[in-house]
Design an enzyme around this catalytic site. Structure first.
Site, PDB file in Angstrom:
ATOM      1  N   ASP A 282       0.869  -1.169   0.000  1.00  9.26           N
ATOM      2  CA  ASP A 282       0.000   0.000   0.000  1.00  9.26           C
ATOM      3  C   ASP A 282       0.913   1.229   0.000  1.00  9.26           C
ATOM      4  OD1 ASP A 282      -2.145   1.730   0.017  1.00  9.26           O
ATOM      5  OD2 ASP A 282      -3.244   0.682   1.577  1.00  9.26           O
TER       6      ASP A 282
HETATM    7  C1  NOJ Z   1      -4.059   3.870   0.137  1.00  5.33           C
HETATM    8  C2  NOJ Z   1      -5.250   2.953   0.262  1.00  5.33           C
HETATM    9  O1  NOJ Z   1      -5.189   2.247   1.475  1.00  5.33           O
HETATM   10  C3  NOJ Z   1      -5.347   1.963  -0.879  1.00  5.33           C
HETATM   11  O2  NOJ Z   1      -6.535   1.242  -0.747  1.00  5.33           O
HETATM   12  C4  NOJ Z   1      -5.268   2.690  -2.188  1.00  5.33           C
HETATM   13  O3  NOJ Z   1      -5.474   1.797  -3.252  1.00  5.33           O
HETATM   14  C5  NOJ Z   1      -3.907   3.358  -2.270  1.00  5.33           C
HETATM   15  N1  NOJ Z   1      -3.798   4.342  -1.197  1.00  5.33           N
HETATM   16  C6  NOJ Z   1      -3.654   4.050  -3.613  1.00  5.33           C
HETATM   17  O4  NOJ Z   1      -4.374   5.206  -3.683  1.00  5.33           O
END
Ligand code: NOJ
Length: 751
Positions: A282
């Site tokens: 993430d």
């Molecule tokens: C953080 C989020 O937790 C995740 O779900 C998301 O896909 C990513 N950022 C990218 O934006």
């Protein structure tokens, strides 16, 4: 220039197709991956592991140079098709090895045409709705050059304080598994290399939904048995449906944050499940390993993540900065690096990017076209849950009202109806409830609109008198309240899940007018509504319904279609009941009506005992306000004749369980028939009820249908104390009904 690329691609494509016909796609990809690996430098290999953010285009020039040098494998957040084509061109034509880019974006519940938030889609209990939403989102996103979305989110949403419940498919392992798999298929189709399909990403692996106190990013405490029985199955189902990629969770699991968790990434994902796509972190979650306190610095974070089996790093740069040194020091082997790279290249091949890296928007249907809007409307219709309908105040009979008061900050706000994760939406496409109500009610009905509150959080009661006047001067009141978009979603958690701002006061004051009140709620979570439930006549829970909120809600309110949504989450009475979910364990002292005592019934100085006590809160009832699976219709369904085709089954056999559903009202309507089971005693304690099947059917007035479910003994299996998946003999109770409070009950024995 684009035509030239496309012509060259076509001639090359024929050669590839011919080889694939002879050898099979997978073998050809493997050969091509090995060809590339043999040619790549270590730096180029590391480049493939880097997912770089382009938001705002600020670093675009530097990024282009890095692309030429083969230092970037994927980008996220670029949505301009010309820029995307240019970046692909640089990667394919100007870098040494010509490896195309993955272009990632959070396409969560729509790209331009916005569907209900995932939690809303889950309330449709309809995999076809979820599939169609993802399919259309894929077409719209792919037209702009996006080839990878960060969805579906498969986390278990049992704590409505957590802002990200909006993005979950509810609280239940089985429901999430079915709908998550449908979403994967919608995005990817059966041929990922079609130009209108995009790769999906099963996230957040794993346990993110268990963040303590519903505070985002917080630590989780999930024993392995619970992890395997409750949290992991939706991921397995998504991988079975072909999900190309997996994203790690921000959260800590048993002392090891998911992005460094070898058990999750190597043992479960690769060894047990044989996952052959790639794993992405993430946002900066590798760098955050040191913030968690797992590592002293970025280099060790890179080591821990790579060593655990995390292939691609999102946003932070610990891999690009430190992997080279870690390889030189032989702490990360070349073999490990090659595995990471080939996992990623494998998906690029599956996507057909080597053959067609570019997009040509005119080849796609128009964005937000009529068909897409119709699908979004149908999804919004099937997502709305009718929670209360006293005296059949709904549907509104146009002919019997002269004036309708439409009140509230969410009645005419094209942005707020869209919900969280709508980076690419344009609120100008939104059709609001106010406009749709005006349209549907025609010229003979006067609509009196008062916004009443600036936002759902407003504390002021300045405009309440206008709202009360409107109510007094109308035959019926439709209130549009709930939560604006920003109150749910990532990092937007609440400690109190009641209606925010001064909404309760507004409801009380309008209720005092004595007019019939229909409350339409839009929200990104289950709200605690006990304090207002008796002040209104009807409640329609619409979640954040998306672009077509207005026409969908108007059709429901005016009875063009009967509501058919069912709750994908349990609705607590008050926040303090959280987490409350239907598939809880029984405990050794389950509450009974006889043992429950409310705080107001306690006599002064009442004697304290420790015998005969049961499990409940003193200051609220022990049941939820609305149970999981619940949702009313304009018609009434009668359930009868629960029939099991046998009383005993052996391992490997299937039992057929059916019931008759009769539409005894006078509306054509859909109903979701739900099957629950309970494994009465097992080597590890099992939930008091578990959803094992559901079917959404349509019934005409007076029509009866028999709905059958086939349950194989594998469907009754679970992980035991040794974490083996087993089916154990014993008694099973079974229920069929219209919610998790289903009453038709029988049992069978597994021998
Ligand atoms: C953080 C989020 O937790 C995740 O779900 C998301 O896909 C990513 N950022 C990218 O934006």
């Amino acid at each position: 220039m684009q035509h030239r690329f496309i012509f060259k691609q076509y001639s090359y494509n024929y050669i590839i197709m011919y080889r694939e016909l002879l050898m099979g796609t997978d073998s050809v990809s493997k050969i091509r991956i090995n060809d590339l690996l043999n040619k790549m430098t270590i730096e180029e290999k590391i480049g493939q592991l880097c997912l770089v953010n382009t938001t705002g285009g600020s670093h675009l020039e530097a990024l282009k140079n890095n692309l030429k040098d083969g230092k970037i494998g994927a980008i996220l957040n670029e949505v301009n098709p010309d820029v995307i084509n240019e970046l692909q061109y640089i990667a394919v034509k100007e870098s040494r090895l010509g490896i195309p880019l993955l272009i990632g974006r959070d396409v969560i519940h729509g790209f331009k045409t916005i569907f209900p938030i995932p939690l809303g889609q889950a309330a449709s209990w309809n995999p076809d709705i979820v599939y169609e939403g993802a399919r259309i989102s894929a077409i719209e996103a792919a037209s702009q050059g996006i080839n990878w979305t960060f969805a579906p989110m498969l986390d278990i949403g049992r704590d409505p304080r957590w802002g990200r419940v909006a993005e979950t498919l509810g609280e239940d392992t089985y429901l999430i598994s079915v709908l998550g798999a449908a979403m994967v298929s919608g995005f990817q189709g059966t041929k990922l290399n079609r130009k209108d399909r995009i790769a999906s990403c099963a996230k957040h692996f794993a346990g993110y939904g268990a963040s303590e106190s519903g505070r985002d990013y917080n630590t989780t405490n999930i024993p392995e048995n619970e992890l395997r029985n409750t949290h992991l199955p939706p991921f397995k189902a998504a991988l079975n449906a072909g999900a190309a990629t997996v994203m790690t969770s921000f959260s800590d699991l048993d002392g090891v944050p998911a992005s460094a968790n070898e058990f999750l990434l190597k043992q479960v994902l690769r060894k047990e499940w044989k996952f052959d796509g790639f794993v992405v972190s993430d946002w900066e979650s590798i760098k955050q390993l040191s913030t968690h306190g797992l590592t002293p610095n970025d280099k060790e974070s890179a080591f821990e993540a790579a060593n655990a089996g995390l292939d691609m790093e999102m946003a932070s740069q610990t891999y690009s900065e430190h992997l080279f040194a870690l390889i030189n020091e032989s702490r990360i082997s070349m073999q490990q690096l090659d595995t990471m790279v080939s996992n990623i290249l494998g998906i690029k091949f599956r996507l057909g990017l080597f053959e067609l890296p570019y997009t040509n928007p005119p080849d796609f249907p128009e964005l937000v076209n009529e068909n897409h809007l119709a699908a979004a409307k149908e999804a919004a219709i099937q997502s709305a849950v009718l929670l209360k309908n006293e005296n059949n105040v709904l549907p509104i009979v146009k002919e019997s009202v002269k004036t309708i008061a439409v009140i509230g900050p969410l009645a005419d706000d094209g942005y707020e109806q869209l919900g969280t994760w709508v980076f690419d939406a344009d609120e100008r496409h939104s059709q609001t409830p106010l406009n749709a109500i005006k349209e549907i009610s025609g010229e003979d009905v006067h609509v009196n609109y008062v916004r009443a509150m600036e936002s759902t959080r407003s504390k002021s009661s300045q405009f309440f008198s206008d709202a009360i006047d409107a109510a007094n001067n109308s035959d019926i009141v439709v209130l549009f309240l709930g939560e604006e978009s920003i109150l749910s979603g990532e990092a937007h958690c609440r400690a109190d899940i009641g209606l925010p701002g001064n909404q309760v006061e507004l409801i009380k004051q309008i209720s005092a007018t004595g007019k019939p009140i229909i409350l339409v709620l839009m929200a990104g979570r289950a709200l605690a509504l006990e304090n207002i439930v008796n002040d209104v006549d009807a409640i329609l829970y619409a979640w954040h319904p998306g672009t077509m909120a207005g026409p969908a809600i108007a059709d429901l309110l005016f009875g063009k279609v009967s509501p058919s949504g069912k709750l994908p989450v349990t609705f607590p009475r008050v926040t303090g009941q959280v987490p409350i979910y239907y598939s809880q364990k029984n405990t050794g002292k389950p509450v009974t009506p006889e043992t429950y005592m409310h705080i107001d019934d306690i006599q002064p100085r009442m004697h304290q005992v420790s015998v005969g006590n049961t499990s409940y809160h003193l200051d609220t009832h022990y049941t939820p306000l609305f149970p999981f699976g619940f949702g009313l219709s304009y018609t009434e369904f009668n359930y009868s004749h629960l029939v099991l085709d046998k009383n005993e089954i052996h391992l490997g056999e299937t039992i057929n369980i059916s019931a008759e559903i009769f539409n005894k009202g006078c509306w054509d309507a859909m109903e979701t028939v739900q099957l629950y089971i309970r494994d009465v005693s097992a080597s590890v304690t099992r939930p008091v009820k578990e959803l094992k099947g559901f079917k959404k059917i349509s019934l005409a007035p007076g029509e009866t249908k028999v709905v059958s479910f086939q349950i194989h003994t594998d469907d009754l299996s679970f992980h035991n104390r040794k974490m083996q998946r087993v089916t154990e003999p014993g008694k099973f109770i079974v229920w069929i009904g219209s919610s998790s409070n289903a009453e038709l009950q029988s049992e069978f024995e597994m021998i």
